[in-house]
Design an enzyme around this catalytic site. Structure first.
Site, PDB file in Angstrom:
ATOM      1  N   GLY A  73       7.097   7.249  -2.370  1.00 21.94           N
ATOM      2  CA  GLY A  73       8.358   6.592  -2.674  1.00 21.94           C
ATOM      3  C   GLY A  73       9.301   7.555  -3.373  1.00 21.94           C
ATOM      4  O   GLY A  73       9.019   8.745  -3.513  1.00 21.94           O
TER       5      GLY A  73
ATOM      6  N   GLY B 140       9.371   8.353 -11.902  1.00 22.93           N
ATOM      7  CA  GLY B 140       9.470   7.134 -12.687  1.00 22.93           C
ATOM      8  C   GLY B 140       8.107   6.573 -13.053  1.00 22.93           C
ATOM      9  O   GLY B 140       7.948   5.934 -14.090  1.00 22.93           O
ATOM     10  N   GLY B 141       7.117   6.842 -12.205  1.00 25.42           N
ATOM     11  CA  GLY B 141       5.754   6.392 -12.478  1.00 25.42           C
ATOM     12  C   GLY B 141       4.932   7.399 -13.260  1.00 25.42           C
ATOM     13  O   GLY B 141       3.776   7.126 -13.594  1.00 25.42           O
TER      14      GLY B 141
ATOM     15  N   GLU C  57       2.639  14.740  -7.481  1.00 27.55           N
ATOM     16  CA  GLU C  57       3.412  14.362  -6.301  1.00 27.55           C
ATOM     17  C   GLU C  57       4.097  15.573  -5.677  1.00 27.55           C
ATOM     18  O   GLU C  57       4.119  15.725  -4.454  1.00 27.55           O
ATOM     19  CB  GLU C  57       4.441  13.297  -6.674  1.00 27.55           C
TER      20      GLU C  57
ATOM     21  N   THR D 243       2.571   7.678  -5.485  1.00 29.12           N
ATOM     22  CA  THR D 243       2.294   6.762  -6.584  1.00 29.12           C
ATOM     23  C   THR D 243       3.499   5.868  -6.818  1.00 29.12           C
ATOM     24  O   THR D 243       4.633   6.312  -6.717  1.00 29.12           O
ATOM     25  CB  THR D 243       1.981   7.555  -7.866  1.00 29.12           C
ATOM     26  N   GLY D 244       3.241   4.609  -7.140  1.00 32.49           N
ATOM     27  CA  GLY D 244       4.318   3.679  -7.434  1.00 32.49           C
ATOM     28  C   GLY D 244       4.214   2.420  -6.610  1.00 32.49           C
ATOM     29  O   GLY D 244       3.358   2.289  -5.728  1.00 32.49           O
ATOM     30  N   SER D 245       5.115   1.481  -6.873  1.00 29.73           N
ATOM     31  CA  SER D 245       5.032   0.179  -6.221  1.00 29.73           C
ATOM     32  C   SER D 245       5.248   0.262  -4.711  1.00 29.73           C
ATOM     33  O   SER D 245       4.573  -0.430  -3.948  1.00 29.73           O
ATOM     34  CB  SER D 245       6.052  -0.777  -6.845  1.00 29.73           C
ATOM     35  N   THR D 246       6.182   1.117  -4.267  1.00 29.37           N
ATOM     36  CA  THR D 246       6.427   1.240  -2.833  1.00 29.37           C
ATOM     37  C   THR D 246       5.262   1.937  -2.144  1.00 29.37           C
ATOM     38  O   THR D 246       4.826   1.528  -1.059  1.00 29.37           O
ATOM     39  CB  THR D 246       7.733   2.008  -2.573  1.00 29.37           C
TER      40      THR D 246
ATOM     41  N   ASP E 227      12.656   7.491  -6.585  1.00 29.02           N
ATOM     42  CA  ASP E 227      13.513   6.734  -7.494  1.00 29.02           C
ATOM     43  C   ASP E 227      14.972   6.815  -7.066  1.00 29.02           C
ATOM     44  O   ASP E 227      15.744   5.897  -7.307  1.00 29.02           O
ATOM     45  CB  ASP E 227      13.342   7.257  -8.922  1.00 29.02           C
TER      46      ASP E 227
END
Length: 262
Positions: free
Chosen positions: A90, A104-105, A111, A33-36, A92
């Site tokens: 990803g 962070g997400g 995860e 999960t997350g932008s990457t 952090d």
């Protein structure tokens, strides 16, 4: 489309593009999960649509599940998959031993469960996530809502005896309300600045009543794929003790970049 991406986004893209080379036909794949991680999902979706790649995905959040379905990837639960061939996610922060801070997400619990249910964990990141010692990024700790202030006080008391530089803790917010994880829990962010012993920290935190899980991933990650804004990619394999460098050409793909919100 490629000209509109920032160097950081280009770095995330080339890291994701290299990381999906670990995925083979018929695999069960954990998706972070997350932008990457979103770049990785879209890269795999393109392979499913254009190359006929046949995979089954276990996402680590509802938003990753929605993105995976939208790009044509079959999604199942971890209970259905039972075990995974690889998880790509990803981070952090990561250190030289490939220990991580994640969360962070807000999806650290799923995860960590998914990553530890995999034969291999591959992390995709840009070079800004590399640190000498973990802790600059606030450490997320997931706690149940009942008695969360007591859990917070116990955590702060515990930090006094640990090798950290800061002991400030804060409840993660979503506007005026507490941020809720997919499991309906709260997240406390620990502003430690430096974590001297990540393994000890992880074990101690998880013994505190009310704590569900923490964002330290110790001895879980096998490979970090690091992307750079100029297309360079570095692959660090902790098990083989190898570091490989390559370069990926940045090719435009409207299907890949369309509607990418994060």
């Amino acid at each position: 489309m490629s000209g509109e991406l920032s160097p950081i986004d280009k770095a995330k893209f080339v890291a994701a593009k290299r990381a999906v080379e670990y995925v083979e036909d018929g695999m069960r794949v954990g998706m972070g999960t997350g932008s990457t991680a979103a770049w990785m999902v879209r890269c795999l979706g393109e392979m499913v649509r254009e190359e006929g790649l046949n995979i089954t995905a276990v996402p680590t959040s509802t938003r990753t599940a929605e993105l995976a379905r939208s790009v044509g990837i079959k999604v199942v639960s971890l209970d259905e998959a039972k075990w995974l061939d690889v998880t790509i996610d990803g981070a952090d922060e990561y250190d030289g031993n490939l220990n991580l801070i994640k969360g962070g997400g807000g999806a650290l619990l799923q995860e960590k469960i998914v990553a530890t249910a995999s034969d291999q964990m591959v992390v995709i990141a840009d070079i800004s996530k590399q640190v000498e010692t973990l802790g600059a990024f606030p450490l997320p700790v997931e706690v149940i809502p009942f008695g969360w202030q007591t859990s917070k006080a116990l955590i702060e008391e515990t930090l006094i005896g640990l090798d950290v530089l800061g002991r400030t803790t804060s409840l993660r917010m979503n506007g005026d309300a507490a941020f809720l994880t997919d499991e309906g829990n709260y997240i406390l962010d620990l502003h430690l600045h430096r974590i001297g012993n990540a393994r000890q920290m992880s074990l101690v935190l998880n013994q505190i009543p009310g704590v569900v899980e923490n964002g330290l991933f110790v001895d879980i990650c096998d490979v970090v794929v690091i992307g750079y804004g100029d297309g360079k990619v570095e692959v660090r394999d902790i098990n083989n003790g190898t570091v490989e460098e390559s370069r990926l050409d940045f090719v435009e793909s409207d299907n890949l970049f369309a509607d990418l919100e994060d």
